[in-house]
Design an enzyme around this catalytic site. Structure first.
Site, short mmCIF file in Angstrom:
data_model
loop_
_atom_site.label_atom_id
_atom_site.label_comp_id
_atom_site.label_asym_id
_atom_site.label_seq_id
_atom_site.Cartn_x
_atom_site.Cartn_y
_atom_site.Cartn_z
N TYR A 1 -1.94 -1.41 10.79
CA TYR A 1 -2.18 -1.86 9.41
C TYR A 1 -0.97 -1.54 8.52
O TYR A 1 -0.44 -2.40 7.83
CB TYR A 1 -3.46 -1.23 8.83
CG TYR A 1 -3.58 -1.42 7.34
CD1 TYR A 1 -3.89 -2.67 6.81
CD2 TYR A 1 -3.33 -0.38 6.45
CE1 TYR A 1 -3.96 -2.87 5.44
CE2 TYR A 1 -3.40 -0.56 5.08
CZ TYR A 1 -3.71 -1.80 4.57
OH TYR A 1 -3.77 -2.00 3.22
N LYS B 1 2.08 -4.03 6.45
CA LYS B 1 2.49 -3.98 5.03
C LYS B 1 4.01 -3.83 4.94
O LYS B 1 4.67 -4.51 4.15
CB LYS B 1 1.79 -2.82 4.31
CG LYS B 1 0.29 -3.03 4.15
CD LYS B 1 -0.01 -4.23 3.26
CE LYS B 1 -1.45 -4.62 3.26
NZ LYS B 1 -1.72 -5.92 2.66
N SER C 1 0.84 -1.20 0.00
CA SER C 1 0.00 0.00 0.00
C SER C 1 0.87 1.25 0.00
O SER C 1 1.97 1.24 0.58
CB SER C 1 -0.86 -0.02 1.27
OG SER C 1 -1.46 1.23 1.46
P1 NAD Z 1 -10.96 -7.05 0.85
O1 NAD Z 1 -11.20 -7.07 2.33
O2 NAD Z 1 -12.10 -6.78 -0.04
O3 NAD Z 1 -10.29 -8.42 0.40
C1 NAD Z 1 -9.44 -9.16 1.24
C2 NAD Z 1 -9.91 -10.60 1.20
O4 NAD Z 1 -9.05 -11.39 2.02
C3 NAD Z 1 -11.32 -10.78 1.75
O5 NAD Z 1 -12.09 -11.51 0.81
C4 NAD Z 1 -11.13 -11.55 3.05
O6 NAD Z 1 -12.22 -12.41 3.29
C5 NAD Z 1 -9.84 -12.29 2.78
N1 NAD Z 1 -9.04 -12.63 3.95
C6 NAD Z 1 -8.59 -11.83 4.94
N2 NAD Z 1 -7.84 -12.52 5.82
C7 NAD Z 1 -7.80 -13.81 5.37
C8 NAD Z 1 -7.19 -15.00 5.81
N3 NAD Z 1 -6.45 -15.03 6.92
N4 NAD Z 1 -7.36 -16.12 5.09
C9 NAD Z 1 -8.10 -16.11 3.96
N5 NAD Z 1 -8.72 -15.03 3.48
C10 NAD Z 1 -8.57 -13.88 4.18
O7 NAD Z 1 -9.77 -6.00 0.61
P2 NAD Z 1 -9.22 -5.42 -0.75
O8 NAD Z 1 -9.55 -3.98 -0.80
O9 NAD Z 1 -9.56 -6.29 -1.88
O10 NAD Z 1 -7.66 -5.51 -0.45
C11 NAD Z 1 -6.86 -6.59 -0.91
C12 NAD Z 1 -5.44 -6.39 -0.41
O11 NAD Z 1 -4.94 -5.14 -0.89
C13 NAD Z 1 -5.33 -6.33 1.10
O12 NAD Z 1 -4.13 -6.97 1.50
C14 NAD Z 1 -5.23 -4.85 1.38
O13 NAD Z 1 -4.55 -4.57 2.58
C15 NAD Z 1 -4.46 -4.36 0.17
N6 NAD Z 1 -4.70 -2.94 -0.13
C16 NAD Z 1 -5.99 -2.50 -0.30
C17 NAD Z 1 -6.20 -1.16 -0.57
C18 NAD Z 1 -7.61 -0.63 -0.74
O14 NAD Z 1 -7.78 0.58 -0.69
N7 NAD Z 1 -8.62 -1.45 -0.96
C19 NAD Z 1 -5.12 -0.27 -0.68
C20 NAD Z 1 -3.84 -0.76 -0.51
C21 NAD Z 1 -3.63 -2.11 -0.24
C1 UD1 Z 2 -7.29 5.09 3.34
C2 UD1 Z 2 -6.52 4.39 4.43
C3 UD1 Z 2 -5.15 3.99 3.89
C4 UD1 Z 2 -5.28 3.13 2.64
C5 UD1 Z 2 -6.06 3.96 1.61
C6 UD1 Z 2 -6.24 3.23 0.31
C7 UD1 Z 2 -7.40 5.44 6.47
C8 UD1 Z 2 -7.13 6.39 7.59
N1 UD1 Z 2 -6.40 5.31 5.55
O1 UD1 Z 2 -6.65 6.29 3.12
O2 UD1 Z 2 -4.42 3.28 4.85
O3 UD1 Z 2 -4.01 2.81 2.12
O4 UD1 Z 2 -7.34 4.28 2.17
O5 UD1 Z 2 -7.45 2.59 0.25
O6 UD1 Z 2 -8.44 4.81 6.41
N2 UD1 Z 2 -12.67 11.65 3.03
C9 UD1 Z 2 -13.70 12.52 3.35
N3 UD1 Z 2 -14.87 12.00 3.80
C10 UD1 Z 2 -15.08 10.66 3.96
C11 UD1 Z 2 -14.03 9.78 3.64
C12 UD1 Z 2 -12.84 10.31 3.19
O7 UD1 Z 2 -13.54 13.72 3.22
O8 UD1 Z 2 -16.17 10.26 4.40
C13 UD1 Z 2 -11.41 12.19 2.50
C14 UD1 Z 2 -10.17 11.85 3.31
O9 UD1 Z 2 -9.94 12.82 4.29
C15 UD1 Z 2 -9.09 11.82 2.23
C16 UD1 Z 2 -9.84 11.33 0.98
O10 UD1 Z 2 -11.22 11.59 1.23
O11 UD1 Z 2 -8.61 13.11 1.97
C17 UD1 Z 2 -9.67 9.86 0.70
O12 UD1 Z 2 -9.99 9.12 1.88
P1 UD1 Z 2 -10.02 7.52 1.89
O13 UD1 Z 2 -10.85 7.03 0.77
O14 UD1 Z 2 -10.37 7.09 3.27
O15 UD1 Z 2 -8.51 7.09 1.54
P2 UD1 Z 2 -7.13 7.49 2.26
O16 UD1 Z 2 -7.30 8.60 3.22
O17 UD1 Z 2 -6.13 7.68 1.21
#
Ligand code: NAD
Ligand code: UD1
Length: 331
Positions: free
Chosen positions: A148, A152, A124
């Site tokens: 969290y 990572k 991330s």
């Molecule tokens: P998500 O929660 O939708 O998907 C994660 C999946 O992993 C889920 O289906 C959950 O059931 C499964 N899971 C969790 N722990 C498990 C375990 N121990 N065994 C088996 N399955 C398990 O999340 P996502 O948004 O798809 O994110 C996927 C990956 O990307 C995560 O590692 C997350 O930290 C990373 N990531 C997400 C974002 C984001 O904004 N969505 C940003 C940066 C990194």
């Molecule tokens: C969040 C996570 C970050 C993760 C990233 C990617 C938190 C504190 N951080 O960050 O760890 O890597 O998502 O998915 O959760 N905002 C509003 N109103 C809302 C929601 C958000 O104004 O109801 C603003 C926030 O202040 C920010 C922007 O929208 O400026 C994006 O927010 P968000 O979608 O939560 O993502 P990140 O802050 O980047």
């Protein structure tokens, strides 16, 4: 070629399964469904017209993971499974450290044991902390401000050390910026539990009338309009980035930012949503959210240069597809 996708029923994992199947890979999903539903696997099959093997297992459990490795001949692993809610990680640090790092170690161990030498990891942009934008892969990482983020950074380190000890290993550490949007079919997308923390799902739920108005966290940041700036990337662009990373990966550890390189403010995203859907989003400005940074966007030149990958979809595409999923989603 067969790929193990952990967390493949989740948001990014499900879209990546579709991209992998479309690129001709066979897909095996391991997911314990702690933040997803089995129905998503059927949706992946419906979109792609192909079958997925699904194991409902916890990937921190070595014996269960080994049974999967013993039954399949994998060419690579994409490790999405993880817990991802920043606030919850502060309340339940042990759960986060255990789930996110033990899963990485168990999978790395099984890869070594079964001779699987391609590993793609979901990292991330959070690992950069409050560095100077744009974030570049070579920047020293700043200590994580929450468990969290620490999971990572620790998983990146574990995989880097394992790769050093195993010269045949190829590892991609993919640092995602802000994934939003959904598959254009509207069949799969992001399903947050409870009230969304993230901006795009909050906006779509306001648009649907599930929530009364958006709360904009601060308008006094040093940005174009005072609201926070992020690098939003369409989840299908991100999914395609995984397929390319898997294909182009050479031995060693390779870190790539997956973003667009473009910053968008909260109010610019709200405006783009209205442009894409015709729906006005009522909002109020409230205090800053603790822990938020002002600006976050990627330098994407390394992924472009080395992978030949570039995000193609626009902010308006992201808003349209996010809404298309939300408006059809029931329950
Ligand atoms: P998500 O929660 O939708 O998907 C994660 C999946 O992993 C889920 O289906 C959950 O059931 C499964 N899971 C969790 N722990 C498990 C375990 N121990 N065994 C088996 N399955 C398990 O999340 P996502 O948004 O798809 O994110 C996927 C990956 O990307 C995560 O590692 C997350 O930290 C990373 N990531 C997400 C974002 C984001 O904004 N969505 C940003 C940066 C990194
Ligand atoms: C969040 C996570 C970050 C993760 C990233 C990617 C938190 C504190 N951080 O960050 O760890 O890597 O998502 O998915 O959760 N905002 C509003 N109103 C809302 C929601 C958000 O104004 O109801 C603003 C926030 O202040 C920010 C922007 O929208 O400026 C994006 O927010 P968000 O979608 O939560 O993502 P990140 O802050 O980047």
């Amino acid at each position: 070629m067969k790929i193990l996708v952990t967390g493949g029923a989740g948001y990014i994992g499900s879209h990546t399964c579709v991209a992998l199947l479309e690129a001709g890979y066979e897909v095996v999903v391991a997911d314990n469904l702690c933040n997803s539903r089995a129905e998503t696997i059927e949706r992946i099959e419906e979109i792609s017209g192909k079958k997925v093997s699904f194991y409902q297992i916890d990937v921190t459990k070595e014996q269960l993971v080994e049974e999967v490795f013993a039954q399949h001949d994998f060419s690579g692993v994409i490790h999405f499974a993880g817990l991802k809610a920043v606030g919850e990680s502060v309340e339940k640090p042990l759960e986060y450290y255990y789930n996110n790092t033990v899963s990485t170690m168990v999978l790395a161990k099984m890869c070594q044991k079964y001779g699987v030498d391609r590993f793609v990891f979901s990292s991330s942009a959070t690992v950069y902390g409050e560095n100077k934008v744009p974030f570049v892969e070579t920047m020293p990482l700043l200590p994580a401000t929450n468990p969290y983020g620490a999971t990572k950074a620790i998983s990146e380190r574990i995989l880097t050390d394992v790769a050093k000890a195993n010269p045949n290993w190829s590892v991609a550490l993919l640092r995602y910026f802000n994934p939003v949007g959904a598959h254009e079919s509207g069949l799969i997308g992001e399903v947050p539990t409870g009230i969304p923390n993230n901006l795009m799902p909050y906006i779509t739920q306001v648009a649907k009338g599930k929530l009364p108005k958006l709360r904009v966290y601060g308008n006094d940041y040093p940005t174009v309009d005072g609201t926070g700036v992020r690098d939003y990337i369409h989840v299908m662009d991100l999914a395609e980035g995984h397929v390319v990373a898997l294909e182009k990966l050479t031995s060693g550890v390779h870190i790539y930012n997956l973003g667009t390189g473009q910053g968008t403010s909260v109010l610019q995203l709200v405006q783009a949503f209205t442009e894409a859907t015709g729906i006005e989003i009522p909002y109020e400005i409230v205090d800053r959210r603790p822990g938020d940074i002002a600006v976050c966007y990627a330098d994407v030149s390394k992924a472009e240069r080395e992978l030949g990958w570039k995000a193609r979809r626009s902010i308006v595409d992201m808003c349209r597809d996010a809404w298309n999923f939300e408006k059809n989603f029931t329950s």
